[in-house]
Design an enzyme around this catalytic site. Structure first.
Site, short mmCIF file in Angstrom:
data_model
loop_
_atom_site.label_atom_id
_atom_site.label_comp_id
_atom_site.label_asym_id
_atom_site.label_seq_id
_atom_site.Cartn_x
_atom_site.Cartn_y
_atom_site.Cartn_z
N THR A 89 81.46 81.26 45.41
CA THR A 89 81.96 82.16 44.33
C THR A 89 83.07 81.18 43.79
O THR A 89 83.60 80.15 44.38
CB THR A 89 82.89 83.20 45.13
OG1 THR A 89 84.02 82.49 45.80
CG2 THR A 89 82.10 84.02 46.02
N HIS A 90 83.32 81.50 42.38
CA HIS A 90 83.96 80.71 41.56
C HIS A 90 83.52 79.20 41.56
O HIS A 90 84.14 78.20 41.24
CB HIS A 90 85.75 80.45 42.00
CG HIS A 90 86.17 81.84 42.17
ND1 HIS A 90 86.87 82.63 41.12
CD2 HIS A 90 85.95 82.78 43.36
CE1 HIS A 90 87.19 83.78 41.66
NE2 HIS A 90 86.84 83.78 43.11
N SER B 215 64.67 60.74 27.25
CA SER B 215 65.68 60.53 26.22
C SER B 215 65.16 59.20 25.43
O SER B 215 64.38 58.57 25.87
CB SER B 215 67.09 59.96 26.84
OG SER B 215 67.79 59.13 25.77
N LYS C 37 66.49 58.67 31.67
CA LYS C 37 66.77 60.11 31.65
C LYS C 37 65.78 60.84 31.98
O LYS C 37 64.55 60.64 31.62
CB LYS C 37 67.34 60.49 30.29
CG LYS C 37 69.00 59.88 30.17
CD LYS C 37 69.87 60.56 30.96
CE LYS C 37 70.34 61.89 30.51
NZ LYS C 37 71.49 62.06 29.80
N GLU D 27 68.17 74.11 29.59
CA GLU D 27 69.04 74.47 28.36
C GLU D 27 68.60 75.29 27.25
O GLU D 27 69.76 75.98 26.67
CB GLU D 27 69.23 72.89 27.76
CG GLU D 27 69.93 72.18 28.76
CD GLU D 27 70.00 70.34 28.55
OE1 GLU D 27 71.00 69.90 28.51
OE2 GLU D 27 68.86 70.02 27.86
#
Ligand code: ARG
Length: 470
Positions: free
Chosen positions: A167-168, A289, A295, A302
């Site tokens: 949570t949080h 990348s 990468k 996304e």
């Protein structure tokens, strides 16, 4: 340009013009144009035209021979649209205009020009759009089922894998990772039922409403509705041509799916980060990348997050268009289509990619299990153990909190505290408290309906699978 009615099939087809002395200016024509996007409705318009031809025949407005030639012409046109041998021309204002031209080219102006009797583009466009959305809702639903099942499959493999629950975005309590994965299937299952509700609520036909008031010709709106697979005809012709809540609601469901996909994406992005390192993306579902050779990027995740913004925009834009519109058809309503096409096409592009990404994720179960109880995630278990020993929760909460403070001070975890540490904190903390200071004990104890105990998660997954495959 001639302003006489289109009796000559070499002239550009126009569905209006008799009362005008000049044709539209180029600027007017350019602004008016919608065929570059509403051509997607062509096959639905043709299906509707076949039903309308039968109604005109039943009303005595087409002879047997005219009906059979009309249906043949429509079938030919449909085949030519499908193969791409008939396409809209520069002069066709919209899909309805283009198809009337196609029909006139195939049947001649005399017969081709008879089909428009008793209908208007106002009832026609709304009917086409409903038919299109009905099909798209089924296609989106099938993709959602695939994604929800991909989560169920991953969940089934990870029921017994403990993981930190948050949570949080802070360690809260340990959970079964299968429980964590299955939550997405439940959210997606609700999106699926929203699409089903949408179909039931909006499966009504505007045909027969004409421009707004219905027709003086003896048509049969309910017969046409049944022929097109609608539940019934809409009961008020003004409502039939004006209503666009079916569009708004569809766009909301798309936006809600987008929001769910964005949250899935956000989670994958976090889990695939080096800091978490819980999940590894499959090569086929990630990108590299152009400058950094090492990468491996979570682009699908996304884009799920990014495209949610676009889907919300489609909904918001349409709602702004619909707000305060007077009833009856207004040309503003032409703006209802592009946001819907965009939302549908976005989802049909995105969903298969997300499904592939989820189905191929590899999880580091040892890492998740190791970190599941850390960050004092078992503090609630101490408090609840005390409650089971008749300590009021107010006190138990304080005592467990005190354990956390001591462990933090000593730089250790809760289970590293000594019997003496526990006794000094509270006489109620006998050495038996250690029985709940294991991840397994913590998970198994949360065994009420909906809880994370593996036994409950297994039941949950059986039910989920059944409802998704049902
Ligand atoms: N292209 C129009 C639309 O998408 C079709 C209806 C046109 N009706 C009219 N009265 N101009 O809404």
């Amino acid at each position: 340009m001639s302003n006489t009615p289109n009796s000559d099939s070499s002239q550009p087809t126009k569905l209006w013009g008799g009362r005008f002395r000049s044709g539209p200016s180029p600027e007017m024509a350019a602004l008016s144009l919608s065929v570059h996007f509403d051509w997607r409705l062509a096959q639905y318009d043709l299906r509707q035209s076949q039903a309308h031809a039968r109604v005109l025949h039943a009303a005595g407005l087409l002879t047997d021979d005219e009906l059979s030639r009309m249906l043949q012409g429509l079938q030919q046109l449909s085949a030519d649209v499908a193969t791409g041998s008939f396409v809209p021309s520069e002069d066709d204002e919209d899909v309805h205009t283009a198809l009337e031209r196609g029909l006139v080219e195939r049947l001649g102006a005399e017969l081709g020009g008879k089909l428009r009797a008793g209908r208007s583009r106002n009832d026609q466009v709304s009917t086409d759009f409903r038919l299109y959305l009905r099909d798209q809702s089924v296609a989106i639903e099938a993709e959602l089922v695939r994604l929800a099942l991909a989560f169920v499959e991953q969940a089934e493999k990870h029921v017994d894998c403990p993981a930190p629950g948050f949570t949080h975005l802070q360690h809260a309590q340990p959970v079964s990772f299968g429980h964590e994965l299955a939550k997405h299937s439940h959210a997606l299952a609700r999106d699926i039922s929203r699409l089903q509700d949408w179909r039931a609520r909006h499966n009504y036909s505007p045909m027969g409403a004409g421009a707004l008031a219905g027709s003086s010709l003896p048509l049969d709106p309910q017969g046409v509705a049944r022929e097109l697979g609608f539940t019934d005809a809409l009961a008020n012709s003004i409502d039939a041509v004006s209503a666009r809540d079916f569009v708004a609601e569809f766009l909301f469901v798309c936006a809600q799916i987008g929001v769910n996909l964005s949250r899935i994406g956000e989670e994958v992005i976090l889990m695939a980060s080096r800091e978490f390192a819980w999940a590894k993306l499959d090569d086929a579902y990630s990108t590299g990348s152009s400058i950094m050779p090492q990468k491996k990027n979570p682009d699908i995740a996304e884009l799920s997050r990014g495209k949610a913004g676009r889907l919300i925009g489609d909904l918001a834009g349409f709602m702004a268009t619909a707000k305060s519109l007077p009833f009856g058809y207004n040309r503003d309503l032409q703006e209802d289509k592009e946001p819907v096409f965009d939302a549908v096409e976005t989802l049909l592009l995105l969903l298969p990619a997300v499904t592939g990404m989820i189905a191929t994720l590899q999880f580091d179960t040892a890492k998740m299990a190791d970190s599941a109880p850390t960050g004092f995630a078992l503090a609630t278990d101490i408090a609840e153990w005390l409650v089971r020993n008749r300590v009021p929760f107010r006190v138990a909460h304080e005592v467990a909190g005190h354990c956390v403070a001591v462990a933090e001070e000593k730089g250790c975890e809760l289970w590293d505290l000594t019997d003496a540490d526990f006794a000094a904190i509270s006489p109620d903390l006998t050495p038996e408290v250690r029985s709940v200071l294991t991840t397994e004990g913590s998970l198994n104890s949360r065994a009420a309906f909906g809880g994370t105990a593996p036994i409950r998660v297994r039941e949950q997954l059986v039910a989920l699978r059944r409802s998704l495959q049902g």
